[in-house]
Enzyme design. Structure first.
Site, mmCIF file in Angstrom:
data_model
loop_
_atom_site.group_PDB
_atom_site.id
_atom_site.type_symbol
_atom_site.label_atom_id
_atom_site.label_comp_id
_atom_site.label_asym_id
_atom_site.label_seq_id
_atom_site.Cartn_x
_atom_site.Cartn_y
_atom_site.Cartn_z
ATOM 1 N N ASP A 79 0.819 -1.216 0.000
ATOM 2 C CA ASP A 79 0.000 0.000 0.000
ATOM 3 C C ASP A 79 0.852 1.265 0.000
ATOM 4 O O ASP A 79 2.054 1.238 0.291
ATOM 5 C CB ASP A 79 -0.960 0.010 1.189
ATOM 6 N N GLU A 137 -0.011 -0.986 5.629
ATOM 7 C CA GLU A 137 1.100 -0.587 6.499
ATOM 8 C C GLU A 137 0.998 0.885 6.861
ATOM 9 O O GLU A 137 1.498 1.301 7.888
ATOM 10 C CB GLU A 137 2.439 -0.860 5.801
#
Lengths: 371, 371
Positions: A79, A137
């Site tokens: 991400d 994350e």
């Protein structure tokens, strides 16, 4: 997932990690929207017969099972923070260096691309490898894909050493500082500001808190040979009800970044001692991770990187998921392309030479017999 | 407006200022919603043939024109701050005193009721009187009805002395402190809090501002025999972007309440000198008003109040519209029922003895030949 006839990663993989970086960046995957990229990653890796691929949510884990003595976990998150008109990626020359520009190039799709290239290529590595691609994350810790995998199938994360591909300028950054946030509060008595002597000003009472912060001298602490710089800072202050009211409350948010020599409890005790006499509320904390460079595999990896790039390990200041591996008892380091100071910037860009250096270093170490 | 058959003020007026206080309170008139009350006031006053009534928006001005040597302006605002489940009004015994409880009882409908009662009653006063009922006192200064009347028909506000019916515990409160608001700014350099040495913390830099405020010793300044207490206070502080960013900006809002011995410019210069070395932005200011008790009519009025109640004048700390009269060159004092500390409170209430005392004092002074 059997979509590889149209998988943009498949075509890019044939041209190496730089082309793969662009392809990975160009599949937008802001936290919460990783499905398309996870599908493409899963599809790409299932093409490699030497890998056993497991999908958990939008986390993809690909393992070799060659019966080696040791296993290394190599992890990177899929991400990014939100796009800021910086996609699709571009090849640009910036400050005289050839770069890939765009969201995620630094944090951390260049690292993911290197991992993908090597996962396909290294069908007979010196150590068994667990390639881990995970989601979420950049958002709340409880969503973190590495945590999800650990809670659901912890055996997938076992290993003797871990490498996290977070940006580190293509040098090994060992461990990470811990981080703790606390709110320091002063209270007073509200009153109309026309009759201020009837009240007690909570903002004035915060003067001493700011004086302590301003006078604070952060330590630099050597852990396993690396120098960790600490920091204790106000990151927010708020007080006041209205322009004609003596405020009865002032809150100072402080962030303590502390060296891996301290435990979470020691860090909290330190903050409480600095603000002795005030109400201290801990709102957020994450442990530090020791660099772990005394572990044999870490020392061996550091030697391989030194051979490939001439660079020595350095401390990591920012908090990263290496701390999660440290909590699992697995020595872990950060090693990835890109300057971490450019992470989350609108002008995020990564030198292609970093991508090549990380690729070459990892490949050399994972291919060569253990020295 | 010819609605007096149904005007609740007409019926109440027959029973004196306490009954009128309840009737005035029970016509809700939060700032911006004064029309109904202004209609009732206008209707009530047009019943008195000794008054010439002028309506400007929701401001009602009623004047005697008896050719007296001197004219006194007696003013009160019709609006209140928002209702807080404290209407309709109630008669209550509070702390052993008979009171009228409810929104506006203190600020300042009891004063308005006394003015209305006397406006009807005093058909042959010793001085000519301008009764002024105005709107929008509790909101932005540019909406203030007294300002509107001054800008549109300034001749309606001329006079030799002014009495503002703001709550003052039924004693004369002279003049008012001035008020000035300023924002004191510190600037720094943003950086990630994991590498705080790359930045410069603007909140830490504000420590010295708070230290100066905390160490500041406000003056008490005697003006025309009254002691004005000053105050310099932070009423707000704000800084910080995110929990992991070194803040590059911190703003402290300060409010300086200053004695009538100082001009606006002197007040501003004082604030700038206290915060010498910092960026100081003045955001709001209003001049102080001298008590004006050396003016012959003011001294005469003070003597009448002393005879009626035994009370001496005191300083007014809060800013009121007496400053507007001071700017017009008209000596002005505050004299009204109710404790100003209860203004705007949900538990707003006014002793009936205050209403009677203010009524009797004004009546005695306005009826009697000038001594």
């Amino acid at each position: 997932m059997h979509q590889h006839t149209t998988n943009p990663l498949t075509a890019a993989a044939a041209h190496g990690p730089i082309a793969l970086t662009r392809a990975v960046c160009d599949i937008e995957s802001v936290s919460g929207n990783e499905r398309e990229l996870a599908d493409a990653v899963e599809d790409l890796l299932t093409q490699a017969t030497h890998l056993t691929v497991t999908r958990i949510g939008n986390n993809v884990i690909a393992r070799t099972n060659l019966g080696r003595d040791r296993r290394v976990v190599i992890a990177g998150h899929l991400d990014t923070v939100p796009v800021a008109s910086n996609l699709p990626s571009e090849q640009r020359t910036i400050d005289g260096r050839e770069c890939i520009w765009g969201r995620g190039t630094v944090d951390m799709k260049a690292g993911v691309a290197v991992h993908l290239a090597l996962a396909l290529e290294l069908d007979n590595p010196h150590h068994d490898i667990t390639w881990c691609f995970y989601d979420n994350e950049e958002v709340d810790a409880h969503l973190n894909g590495l945590g999800v995998v650990h809670r659901t199938q912890p055996e997938l994360l076992t290993g003797d050493f871990a490498i996290l591909g977070e940006p580190s300028n293509a040098i090994i950054e060992g461990g990470c500082n811990g981080t703790l946030r606390a709110v320091i509060t002063t209270k007073g008595i509200a009153a109309h500001s026309a009759r201020s002597w009837m009240g007690d000003n909570a903002i004035h009472a915060a003067a001493d808190i700011l004086v302590r912060l301003s006078a604070y001298e952060p330590a630099t602490i050597t852990v396993d040979g690396l120098d960790y710089r600490e920091g204790l800072n106000a990151t927010g202050i708020t007080g006041g009800i209205a322009g004609n009211v003596i405020p009865d409350l002032c809150e100072v948010m402080v962030n303590y970044r502390y060296a891996p020599s301290r435990s979470l409890d020691e860090a909290e005790a330190h903050v409480r001692s600095v603000f002795h006499g005030y109400e201290v509320r801990i709102v957020d904390k994450a442990p530090a991770a020791r660099p772990g460079l005394d572990a044999p595999m870490a020392a061996d990896f550091a030697k391989a990187v030194r051979c490939a790039t001439g660079q020595q390990p350095a401390p990591k200041y920012g908090w990263t998921d290496v701390a999660r591996f440290a909590e699992l008892g697995i020595p872990a380091v950060n090693f990835g392309p890109g300057n971490p100071s450019l992470a989350h910037h609108d002008n995020e860009h990564c030198p292609t030479s970093d991508i090549t250096a990380v690729y070459n270093s990892l490949k050399a170490w994972l291919s060569a017999p253990n020295s």
